[in-house]
Design an enzyme around this catalytic site. Sequence first.
Site, PDB file in Angstrom:
ATOM      1  N   HIS A  98       0.831  -1.203   0.000  1.00 45.97           N
ATOM      2  CA  HIS A  98       0.000   0.000   0.000  1.00 45.97           C
ATOM      3  C   HIS A  98       0.867   1.255   0.000  1.00 45.97           C
ATOM      4  O   HIS A  98       0.674   2.162  -0.823  1.00 45.97           O
ATOM      5  CB  HIS A  98      -0.925  -0.019   1.223  1.00 45.97           C
ATOM      6  CG  HIS A  98      -1.787   1.200   1.354  1.00 45.97           C
ATOM      7  ND1 HIS A  98      -3.108   1.223   0.971  1.00 45.97           N
ATOM      8  CD2 HIS A  98      -1.520   2.450   1.831  1.00 45.97           C
ATOM      9  CE1 HIS A  98      -3.616   2.424   1.190  1.00 45.97           C
ATOM     10  NE2 HIS A  98      -2.667   3.182   1.714  1.00 45.97           N
ATOM     11  N   GLU A  99       1.814   1.309   0.930  1.00 45.16           N
ATOM     12  CA  GLU A  99       2.642   2.515   1.034  1.00 45.16           C
ATOM     13  C   GLU A  99       3.557   2.669  -0.175  1.00 45.16           C
ATOM     14  O   GLU A  99       3.806   3.778  -0.643  1.00 45.16           O
ATOM     15  CB  GLU A  99       3.457   2.490   2.325  1.00 45.16           C
ATOM     16  CG  GLU A  99       2.620   2.509   3.601  1.00 45.16           C
ATOM     17  CD  GLU A  99       1.663   3.697   3.694  1.00 45.16           C
ATOM     18  OE1 GLU A  99       1.898   4.729   3.015  1.00 45.16           O
ATOM     19  OE2 GLU A  99       0.668   3.595   4.432  1.00 45.16           O
ATOM     20  N   HIS A 113       1.682   4.389  -2.827  1.00 47.65           N
ATOM     21  CA  HIS A 113       1.743   5.854  -2.724  1.00 47.65           C
ATOM     22  C   HIS A 113       3.061   6.359  -3.298  1.00 47.65           C
ATOM     23  O   HIS A 113       3.109   7.398  -3.979  1.00 47.65           O
ATOM     24  CB  HIS A 113       1.638   6.281  -1.259  1.00 47.65           C
ATOM     25  CG  HIS A 113       0.258   6.229  -0.689  1.00 47.65           C
ATOM     26  ND1 HIS A 113      -0.838   6.784  -1.322  1.00 47.65           N
ATOM     27  CD2 HIS A 113      -0.219   5.708   0.477  1.00 47.65           C
ATOM     28  CE1 HIS A 113      -1.919   6.598  -0.579  1.00 47.65           C
ATOM     29  NE2 HIS A 113      -1.565   5.943   0.516  1.00 47.65           N
ATOM     30  N   GLU A 136      -6.368   7.664  -1.470  1.00 49.60           N
ATOM     31  CA  GLU A 136      -6.071   6.289  -1.075  1.00 49.60           C
ATOM     32  C   GLU A 136      -6.419   5.265  -2.152  1.00 49.60           C
ATOM     33  O   GLU A 136      -5.952   4.127  -2.104  1.00 49.60           O
ATOM     34  CB  GLU A 136      -6.824   5.936   0.214  1.00 49.60           C
ATOM     35  CG  GLU A 136      -6.423   6.752   1.428  1.00 49.60           C
ATOM     36  CD  GLU A 136      -4.976   6.568   1.828  1.00 49.60           C
ATOM     37  OE1 GLU A 136      -4.414   5.478   1.548  1.00 49.60           O
ATOM     38  OE2 GLU A 136      -4.390   7.496   2.411  1.00 49.60           O
ATOM     39  N   TYR A 153     -10.980   6.610   3.332  1.00 51.18           N
ATOM     40  CA  TYR A 153     -10.449   5.253   3.267  1.00 51.18           C
ATOM     41  C   TYR A 153     -11.521   4.272   2.793  1.00 51.18           C
ATOM     42  O   TYR A 153     -11.217   3.276   2.139  1.00 51.18           O
ATOM     43  CB  TYR A 153      -9.914   4.822   4.636  1.00 51.18           C
ATOM     44  CG  TYR A 153      -8.531   5.338   4.931  1.00 51.18           C
ATOM     45  CD1 TYR A 153      -7.409   4.721   4.398  1.00 51.18           C
ATOM     46  CD2 TYR A 153      -8.350   6.456   5.735  1.00 51.18           C
ATOM     47  CE1 TYR A 153      -6.134   5.194   4.667  1.00 51.18           C
ATOM     48  CE2 TYR A 153      -7.076   6.943   6.004  1.00 51.18           C
ATOM     49  CZ  TYR A 153      -5.972   6.307   5.466  1.00 51.18           C
ATOM     50  OH  TYR A 153      -4.718   6.784   5.727  1.00 51.18           O
TER      51      TYR A 153
END
Length: 722
Positions: free
Chosen positions: A482-483, A486, A511, A655
């Site tokens: 997930h990170e 980004h 997100e 989210y």
Amino acid sequence: MAPPQYQKPPQAPPLFTATTQSIAADSKRLIAENKALEDELVKDIKPEDATFANVCLPQARHENEAALEDHILGFYQSVATDAALRDASTAALKEMDESSIESAMREDIFKLVAGVANRKEALDPESQRWLEKVHKSYLRNGLGLPAGEKRDRFKAIKKKLSELSIEFSRTLNEENGGLWFTEEELDSVPKDLVATWPKGEGENAGKVFMSFKYPDLFPTLKYATNSKTRQKVFVANENKCPSNVPLFKEAITLRDEAARLLGYNNHAEFRLEDKMAKVPKTVNDFLGDLRERLAPGGITEIKALLELKKADLESHAKSSDYDGNYYLWDHRYYDRLMLEKNFALDQEKIAEYFPLDSTIRGMLHIFEELFGLVFVEITGEARDKISPTGKGRDIVWHDEVQVFSVWDDEGEGSGFVGYLYLDLFPRPGKYGHAANFNLQPGFISANGTRRYPATALVCNFSKPTPKKPSLLKHDEVVTLFHELGHGIHDLVSRTTFSRFHGTNTVRDFVEAPSQMLENWCWTPSQLRALSKHYSTVSPEYAAAYAEDSKNSAKPSDVIPDDLIDSIVKTKHVNDALFNLRQLHFGIFDMTIHSPASHAEVENLAVSELYNRLRKEISKIDGPEAVDPSSGFAWGNGQSTFGHLMGGYDVGYYGYLSSQVYSTDMFYSVFKADPMNGKEGRRYRHTVLERGGSQDEMQTLKDFLGRAPSTEAFYEELGITKA
């Protein structure tokens, strides 16, 4: 060694050589340069002569160049090992924020920008968006108020809110508390983890210190068979930053006052005006509908978990401890136990196949194939060669930080993309969660050349030991993916202006790209590609594994199909409870920011509301069920809720709402073939490259070929769509 075309980036990486003195001096210089530019604009240009070229473009270009420095000046607060450097960064952030507030409330500059807006020039789409956003921001910063008492009060509130946010964040980052436990109290907590904890002396002799950092906290809550230990840990963690409690209350009170000064009914109405949702009703209807649909599933899941709890206590001859309640400190433990017993999910065994280093390489390889990228790690002498100072240590802020140069592959032209940094292990004073930080944005310079971005993943995974490398649980694999998603968004974005670069989108969309990429962590072929048993990493680890496992059989090099099957089958186990937890955060956020009157928020018992809503929404008991006379004032969870003080206020619903978009994109384009490079590149160029440079709904329509739908979202959750 990397191929020649990937060895010499056209742009040097940023330096991390700041001192307390240089941080103070640089922040003051940036503030002075911005003021000088604005003073010059006002001196030379009248509103009736204002154009985008003579008023807005100089501001946008200065904003671009300043971002190359000010992001890093503020970054030290989250990662510096030296407390004095963190303090200097905090002070610089405060000064720069105060200056930004002053700048955003300059009426003379506002008149120039309004003059440009009134001129209605034919501008390219991104310039038009810059003008509209900036013009609106002046109004939202109080310049629609008459000069005098109200405007002065609004400015004072803005400055105070900035101070509160910075202090709140610093308290979270500096938090170093924990609890002392005996070996008996930590029964079943992984011994190799407990062995790394500090040993007690004096009154704590014979005990070990469990910190509140995630690599210590979560395994204790997941594995400690002693419910009293779990309760003690859970409640203490909820109360670990008491000084943040009044800061949070003051912030929500001031936000409400500021919104009402501007003519809004509350802060939620103010914040949502420029997001995709637009109005509170849209958000409240979405959250309320989802809550209604998830509640029956949550109750069913709790019943099953209660049966498991009863059976577990009976198996440990602790039937008398069963009181019919399912507690907050029970959930990680029994959720884990259910996965193990009912789905043969052995998190410790699964973690053996996800050593941090090889998992990262696997993830980067997926992104290379999907998006047409090449990642080249910069180590040793290569760091010296690439560093502007000739010293490789100057291009990182800590010796554990990894650096990659990122390139387009040959099919995409072999051009340079930017720099990726990975800071993966906990240390004192470091940001305590997992996040992506932009260090330097990308943009088009005044001379027409491209400025390339630098981005950092800051995480807190367990450190390697002599016997084992850092091993990731599956949920940590998802977090990392997930990170890193980004980070990829930040890297491949190509915008003219830095304010629209990468993840600088509206909060209820930001997100979605990373959430969509989480699906790869539930795909059998990709789990297999990511995996590598840690015993294959080195002869030392192989020997340690053989000794610890007492098994002469060599483990599979990659994760076996039965373990993959157990992971995939558990994707939606206790999913209703997980999403009800997210709903608690989102509904709490909306509730505190939409009071019926200012007096209501002034008199709000925030901690009680936080805990009561959690019980009402999640259906899980807290200490109030153990001692009803104590009520809901047993914890201050909001004091650790960094999102709501760091820019996600009236945005946590994002989210969940962005999952609507992410699920729609995955189902529509990638579910049938997750590694479709053609679609991956189309996604890169259509969604990720745009950043916030155009309306996010338009970006979704461009990619999907239609307006987004909730159908896939409800199908994925397994609940009936209205």
